[in-house]
Design a protein around this motif. Structure first.
Motif, short mmCIF file in Angstrom:
data_model
loop_
_atom_site.label_atom_id
_atom_site.label_comp_id
_atom_site.label_asym_id
_atom_site.label_seq_id
_atom_site.Cartn_x
_atom_site.Cartn_y
_atom_site.Cartn_z
N PRO A 236 0.82 -1.21 0.00
CA PRO A 236 0.00 0.00 0.00
C PRO A 236 0.85 1.26 0.00
CG PRO A 236 0.18 -0.84 2.23
CD PRO A 236 0.90 -1.83 1.34
N VAL A 237 0.26 2.36 -0.40
CA VAL A 237 0.88 3.67 -0.23
C VAL A 237 0.65 4.05 1.23
CG1 VAL A 237 0.77 6.12 -0.85
CG2 VAL A 237 0.54 4.36 -2.62
N VAL A 238 1.73 4.26 1.97
CA VAL A 238 1.65 4.54 3.39
C VAL A 238 1.66 6.05 3.61
CG1 VAL A 238 2.75 4.20 5.63
CG2 VAL A 238 2.87 2.40 3.89
N GLN A 239 0.66 6.53 4.33
CA GLN A 239 0.56 7.96 4.58
C GLN A 239 1.87 8.51 5.12
OE1 GLN A 239 -2.23 10.06 4.00
NE2 GLN A 239 -0.65 11.61 4.36
N TYR A 240 2.34 9.59 4.53
CA TYR A 240 3.63 10.17 4.90
C TYR A 240 3.62 10.74 6.31
CZ TYR A 240 7.50 13.54 4.98
OH TYR A 240 8.61 14.27 5.32
N GLN A 241 4.62 10.37 7.08
CA GLN A 241 4.82 10.93 8.41
C GLN A 241 6.21 11.55 8.47
OE1 GLN A 241 2.48 10.98 10.77
NE2 GLN A 241 1.04 9.80 9.53
N GLU A 242 6.30 12.75 9.02
CA GLU A 242 7.58 13.43 9.07
C GLU A 242 8.53 12.73 10.03
OE1 GLU A 242 7.73 17.60 9.41
OE2 GLU A 242 5.91 17.93 8.25
N ARG A 243 9.82 12.91 9.77
CA ARG A 243 10.86 12.31 10.61
C ARG A 243 10.81 12.85 12.02
NH1 ARG A 243 15.05 10.07 7.45
NH2 ARG A 243 16.26 10.02 9.35
N LYS A 244 11.30 12.06 12.96
CA LYS A 244 11.38 12.47 14.35
C LYS A 244 12.82 12.79 14.76
CE LYS A 244 7.03 12.17 15.25
NZ LYS A 244 6.25 13.41 15.48
N SER A 245 13.74 12.78 13.78
CA SER A 245 15.12 13.14 14.10
C SER A 245 15.82 13.68 12.86
CB SER A 245 15.89 11.92 14.63
OG SER A 245 16.04 10.95 13.61
N ILE A 246 16.88 14.46 13.08
CA ILE A 246 17.74 14.91 12.00
C ILE A 246 19.18 14.77 12.48
CG2 ILE A 246 16.13 16.48 10.87
CD1 ILE A 246 17.42 18.78 12.40
N SER A 247 20.10 14.60 11.53
CA SER A 247 21.48 14.40 11.93
C SER A 247 22.43 14.81 10.83
CB SER A 247 21.73 12.92 12.28
OG SER A 247 21.52 12.11 11.14
#
Length: 407
Positions: A236-247
């Motif tokens: 399925p196309v999974v609803q986009y969720q923003e990242r919870k971290s950046i590095s």
């Protein structure tokens, strides 16, 4: 109810995304071989123009080899802030125009248009969306439209550069048959070599093989390849969720014990990430420092903090973590900084900690960065960092990005 055989899945991919962004900034790069990535012997190609690809250059190739193949290529370090900005622009356009999308990387999207034929026409809607992206951002983008994610992604690859293609239901197998088995997304270099050793180079060969034979030869992976080769993919196309971290992290050309250099780069890294936070209207509640020594032993240390996106709050914490972490006094091969436990900020920086003067200063600096690049304004303590390193921003998976090429 929408059944799987009624699906219309759109795959959109921004063509040579990093190069295209650079060309929007500098039109003299048009129609020239351009490479983006690390410039040292340890560097790799993060992205390259079609002009460079004619010389056999591809992403993830060692930069040294790429230079040998195309000595006249223009080599840029890249700017993660600029790429993040344009990726966000495209994401916002897609978000406003489709009911369900999945952002699989910084420049790729899957969109579920199932049921749209009844009202608008999926191909027409996809074409209008593509035209909107091109018009509003200036970036070239291609798409493939089919019944599932695998066929749509392969179709996009065949549509490039800057074009579109629809593979109608029932034509998936004939479309895939003449293509290289390497076109199947899950077939990497190792699997491709194994298949070639078995005499399997075209998708048609797999289509003609029994499922049981592929499973017996390559196990579960073989069964998955057989299904994709036959145009079968129910993912399925999974609803986009923003990242919870950046590095971000940097591997040095030569391992070092230069404390001043390490602190300078850590400062520059931290300032780059705090800018990304403010630009994305985010705050972090956990920061960490990573060190890898010359013997490849890797250590990290983190600290929970009050939600913030302020340089003057986070940089001292990063410096303290580094001081506590750097104990072995060995040569350092890699250092990195990461922020996690991200939340929507509601304001650019922590209004509970910062005075009006500090808020105004950050807003002024960020306006300059948005216009001229994320390294246009930096702390004096971070000026010695000519390159920052490998960056992993909010919006999807990102290859190696380095500091602003103008510095």
């Amino acid at each position: 109810m929408i059944y799987l055989n009624e699906r219309n899945i759109l795959h959109m991919d921004l063509d040579t995304f990093f190069v295209s962004c650079e060309r929007l900034i500098d039109s003299t790069l048009n129609n020239k071989p351009v490479l983006i990535g690390g410039t040292s012997d340890r560097g790799v190609v993060a992205s390259c123009s079609y002009e460079a690809r004619r010389f056999g250059i591809h992403s993830a190739m060692p930069m040294r080899m790429a230079k040998q193949l195309c000595p006249e290529a223009i080599i840029l370090r890249g700017n993660s802030g600029i790429y993040s900005k344009y990726s966000t622009m495209v994401t916002d356009i897609i978000k406003e125009n489709v009911p369900l999308y999945e952002k699989s990387s910084i420049d790729e999207f899957y969109i579920d248009l199932s049921g749209m034929d009844k009202f608008f026409g999926s191909y027409k809607l996809a074409s209008e969306l593509r035209n909107k992206v091109i018009k509003e951002t200036g970036l070239p983008i291609s798409f493939g439209l089919s019944i599932n994610k695998t066929v749509a992604k392969i179709a996009t690859g065949e549509a490039k550069p800057n074009n579109k293609i629809r593979i109608s239901k029932g034509t998936e197998k004939p479309f895939l048959a003449p293509l290289s088995i390497r076109k199947i997304p899950m077939v990497g270099e190792v699997t491709y070599k194994s298949l070639c050793d078995l005499g399997i180079k075209k998708i048609r060969t797999v289509q003609e093989m029994p499922y049981e034979m592929m499973s017996k030869v390559l196990g579960k992976n073989g069964g998955s390849i057989w299904k994709k080769a036959n145009g079968i993919d129910n993912a399925p196309v999974v609803q986009y969720q923003e990242r919870k971290s950046i590095s971000t992290e940097r591997t040095f050309d030569r391992d070092t014990t230069d404390i001043i250099k390490l602190k300078t780069i850590l400062t520059a890294m931290t300032q780059e990430l705090t800018y990304q936070l403010r630009n994305g209207n985010k705050l972090t509640a956990c920061v960490s420092v990573k060190i890898r020594y010359s013997d490849f032993q890797t250590y990290t240390m983190q600290k929970r903090i009050p939600y913030s996106a302020s340089d003057h709050t986070i940089i001292p914490i990063i410096m303290d973590l580094f001081k506590r972490l750097y104990q072995r006094r060995l040569l350092v091969r890699l250092i990195g900084v990461s922020f996690s436990h991200l939340v929507e900020g509601g304001q650019q920086i922590n209004l509970f900690e910062d005075c009006d003067k500090a808020i105004s200063l950050y807003q002024a600096m960020d306006r300059i960065r948005k216009r001229y690049g994320s390294r246009a304004v930096i702390n004096a303590s971070g000026m010695g960092a000519k390159s920052i390193g490998r960056s992993n921003p909010f919006n999807g998976e990102a290859p190696p990005l380095l500091a602003n090429r103008r510095l």
